[in-house]
Design an enzyme around this catalytic site. Structure first.
Site, mmCIF file in Angstrom:
data_model
loop_
_atom_site.group_PDB
_atom_site.id
_atom_site.type_symbol
_atom_site.label_atom_id
_atom_site.label_comp_id
_atom_site.label_asym_id
_atom_site.label_seq_id
_atom_site.Cartn_x
_atom_site.Cartn_y
_atom_site.Cartn_z
ATOM 1 N N LYS A 1 -8.389 6.516 6.426
ATOM 2 C CA LYS A 1 -7.229 5.763 5.920
ATOM 3 C C LYS A 1 -7.689 4.658 4.982
ATOM 4 O O LYS A 1 -8.547 3.850 5.345
ATOM 5 C CB LYS A 1 -6.444 5.154 7.085
ATOM 6 C CG LYS A 1 -5.566 6.171 7.779
ATOM 7 C CD LYS A 1 -4.667 5.494 8.796
ATOM 8 C CE LYS A 1 -3.721 6.510 9.413
ATOM 9 N NZ LYS A 1 -2.970 5.926 10.536
ATOM 10 N N ASP B 1 0.883 -1.158 0.000
ATOM 11 C CA ASP B 1 0.000 0.000 0.000
ATOM 12 C C ASP B 1 0.932 1.221 0.000
ATOM 13 O O ASP B 1 2.129 1.087 0.292
ATOM 14 C CB ASP B 1 -0.875 -0.040 1.262
ATOM 15 C CG ASP B 1 -1.675 1.224 1.452
ATOM 16 O OD1 ASP B 1 -2.301 1.677 0.480
ATOM 17 O OD2 ASP B 1 -1.669 1.772 2.576
ATOM 18 N N LEU B 2 0.413 2.394 -0.339
ATOM 19 C CA LEU B 2 1.276 3.584 -0.397
ATOM 20 C C LEU B 2 1.162 4.453 0.858
ATOM 21 O O LEU B 2 2.099 4.530 1.659
ATOM 22 C CB LEU B 2 0.911 4.410 -1.637
ATOM 23 C CG LEU B 2 1.630 5.752 -1.778
ATOM 24 C CD1 LEU B 2 3.118 5.553 -2.055
ATOM 25 C CD2 LEU B 2 0.999 6.586 -2.894
ATOM 26 N N ASP B 3 -0.022 5.082 1.003
ATOM 27 C CA ASP B 3 -0.222 6.036 2.100
ATOM 28 C C ASP B 3 -0.178 5.307 3.447
ATOM 29 O O ASP B 3 -0.977 4.412 3.694
ATOM 30 C CB ASP B 3 -1.579 6.742 1.938
ATOM 31 C CG ASP B 3 -1.670 7.533 0.639
ATOM 32 O OD1 ASP B 3 -1.105 8.626 0.593
ATOM 33 O OD2 ASP B 3 -2.294 7.044 -0.323
ATOM 34 N N SER C 1 -2.715 0.614 -4.275
ATOM 35 C CA SER C 1 -3.170 1.778 -3.505
ATOM 36 C C SER C 1 -4.496 2.322 -4.024
ATOM 37 O O SER C 1 -4.787 2.236 -5.219
ATOM 38 C CB SER C 1 -2.108 2.885 -3.605
ATOM 39 O OG SER C 1 -2.624 4.125 -3.189
ATOM 40 N N ALA C 2 -5.277 2.916 -3.128
ATOM 41 C CA ALA C 2 -6.544 3.548 -3.518
ATOM 42 C C ALA C 2 -6.316 4.933 -4.114
ATOM 43 O O ALA C 2 -7.225 5.527 -4.696
ATOM 44 C CB ALA C 2 -7.452 3.667 -2.298
ATOM 45 N N GLU D 1 0.010 -3.345 4.623
ATOM 46 C CA GLU D 1 -1.110 -2.392 4.731
ATOM 47 C C GLU D 1 -1.163 -1.723 6.106
ATOM 48 O O GLU D 1 -0.892 -2.366 7.113
ATOM 49 C CB GLU D 1 -2.431 -3.165 4.570
ATOM 50 C CG GLU D 1 -3.113 -3.001 3.252
ATOM 51 C CD GLU D 1 -3.638 -1.607 2.973
ATOM 52 O OE1 GLU D 1 -3.708 -0.775 3.886
ATOM 53 O OE2 GLU D 1 -3.990 -1.345 1.817
ATOM 54 N N ASP D 2 -1.565 -0.453 6.125
ATOM 55 C CA ASP D 2 -1.729 0.237 7.416
ATOM 56 C C ASP D 2 -3.197 0.439 7.785
ATOM 57 O O ASP D 2 -3.485 0.868 8.895
ATOM 58 C CB ASP D 2 -1.050 1.614 7.387
ATOM 59 C CG ASP D 2 -1.798 2.587 6.494
ATOM 60 O OD1 ASP D 2 -2.113 2.206 5.349
ATOM 61 O OD2 ASP D 2 -2.079 3.709 6.942
ATOM 62 N N THR E 1 1.483 10.206 4.164
ATOM 63 C CA THR E 1 0.723 11.278 3.513
ATOM 64 C C THR E 1 -0.572 11.594 4.257
ATOM 65 O O THR E 1 -1.241 12.573 3.916
ATOM 66 C CB THR E 1 0.378 10.889 2.063
ATOM 67 O OG1 THR E 1 0.015 9.522 2.075
ATOM 68 C CG2 THR E 1 1.543 11.124 1.133
ATOM 69 N N LYS F 1 -11.124 -0.797 -1.134
ATOM 70 C CA LYS F 1 -10.875 -1.728 -0.044
ATOM 71 C C LYS F 1 -12.003 -1.549 0.979
ATOM 72 O O LYS F 1 -12.436 -0.425 1.165
ATOM 73 C CB LYS F 1 -9.513 -1.401 0.614
ATOM 74 C CG LYS F 1 -8.337 -1.460 -0.367
ATOM 75 C CD LYS F 1 -7.088 -0.827 0.243
ATOM 76 C CE LYS F 1 -5.958 -0.763 -0.787
ATOM 77 N NZ LYS F 1 -4.761 -0.062 -0.316
#
Ligand code: G6P
Ligand code: MG
Length: 218
Positions: free
Chosen positions: A45, A9-11, A114-115, A169-170, A17, A145
Site C-alpha cells: 500500500k 491519497d487515491l488508492d 498519489s504514488a 491517507e490509508d 483499488t 512516500k
C-alpha cells in the site's frame, strides 16, 4: 482566514483499488513461480510500482535482468488496467464525494497526492476528476512516500503553507510522508496500524461536518 489545502491519497482513500493491484500482482508473481499473499499485498500500500516489484522479487528470492523487469512491470500494469477499465462512480468509497463537495462549497483547495501513475485515469473513470484543483501523482515525483515530495509539490502548486495542508491517507508510509511535510495527517483505516497519524477514522462516514469545519477554521 487562510484557505486550507485538503490533499487526498487515491488508492485506499477514494477508491479501493488494492483488490485490483492484488489480483494483478498475484497473476504476475505466479508467472515467475512466486507465491504472493494478501498479507504481502498489505505491505505494498502506497508503494510505487517499481518498489512493489522489487519487494515481490525479494520475497520470492528471484533475480532477473533489467529487460525482464521492464517487461514484468508492463505486464502487471496492462492486467491492472483491465480492472480499472470497468470502474465507475459506484466504486467511490462511502461519503468521499460528499466530503469533496462540502470542501468545495467551503471554497477550500482540493488536491490529489498519489504514488499511482494511473491516478488521472482512475479519477476520470469514477467521474470525479473535475473536483480536484490539482493532481500530483506518480508521474510527477522521483521519491516515494514516506518522502514528502508528493505532498510538498501539491502545497507548492497551490501556494499553501505546509502547516495549512490536511492529508488523508490509508498507508503508513503516506502518514509518515504527511508528517514529514509538517502537514496535518488523517489516517483512513485502522487505529493500530495508522497510530502515527494526528487523527484516524475507519472511513469518511465517520468524519463529520463539525470536524471538517474545525480543520477549516484552525
Ligand atoms: C498506490 C498504491 C500502490 C501502487 C502505487 C503505484 O500508492 O497504494 O499499491 O503500487 O500506487 O500505482 P500504479 O497505478 O502507478 O501502478
Ligand atoms: Mg493509499
Amino acid at each position: 482566514m487562510t484557505k486550507k489545502a485538503f490533499i487526498f491519497d487515491l488508492d485506499g482513500v477514494i477508491v479501493d483499488t488494492a483488490k485490483y493491484h492484488f489480483l494483478a500482482w498475484k497473476k504476475l508473481a505466479a508467472t515467475i513461480g512466486v507465491d504472493f499473499t494478501k498479507q504481502q499485498n498489505e505491505q505494498l500500500k502506497g508503494v510505487s510500482r517499481v518498489k512493489s516489484l522489487e519487494k515481490i522479487l525479494a520475497w520470492g528470492n528471484k533475480t532477473i535482468t533489467e529487460a525482464e523487469f521492464a517487461n514484468l512491470m508492463a505486464l502487471k500494469n496492462t492486467d491492472y488496467l483491465t480492472y480499472i477499465d470497468k470502474m465507475d462512480e459506484q466504486e467511490i468509497l462511502p461519503d468521499v464525494a460528499k466530503t469533496l463537495d462540502f470542501l468545495r462549497d467551503k471554497k477550500q483547495h482540493i488536491a490529489l497526492g498519489s504514488a499511482s501513475k494511473n491516478a488521472r485515469m482512475i479519477l476520470e473513470k469514477v467521474n470525479i476528476l473535475e473536483k480536484f484543483d490539482i493532481i500530483v501523482d506518480g508521474n510527477d515525483v522521483t521519491k516515494g512516500k514516506p518522502d514528502p515530495e508528493v505532498f510538498l509539490k501539491a502545497a507548492e502548486h497551490l501556494n499553501v503553507p505546509n502547516e495549512h495542508c490536511v492529508v488523508f491517507e490509508d498507508a503508513v508510509a503516506g502518514i509518515q510522508a504527511a508528517n514529514n511535510a509538517g502537514m496535518i495527517s488523517i489516517g483512513i483505516g485502522e487505529k493500530d496500524i495508522l497510530h502515527e497519524a494526528d487523527y484516524v477514522f475507519t472511513d469518511f462516514t465517520e468524519i463529520d461536518i463539525d470536524f471538517l469545519n474545525e480543520l477549516i477554521s484552525r
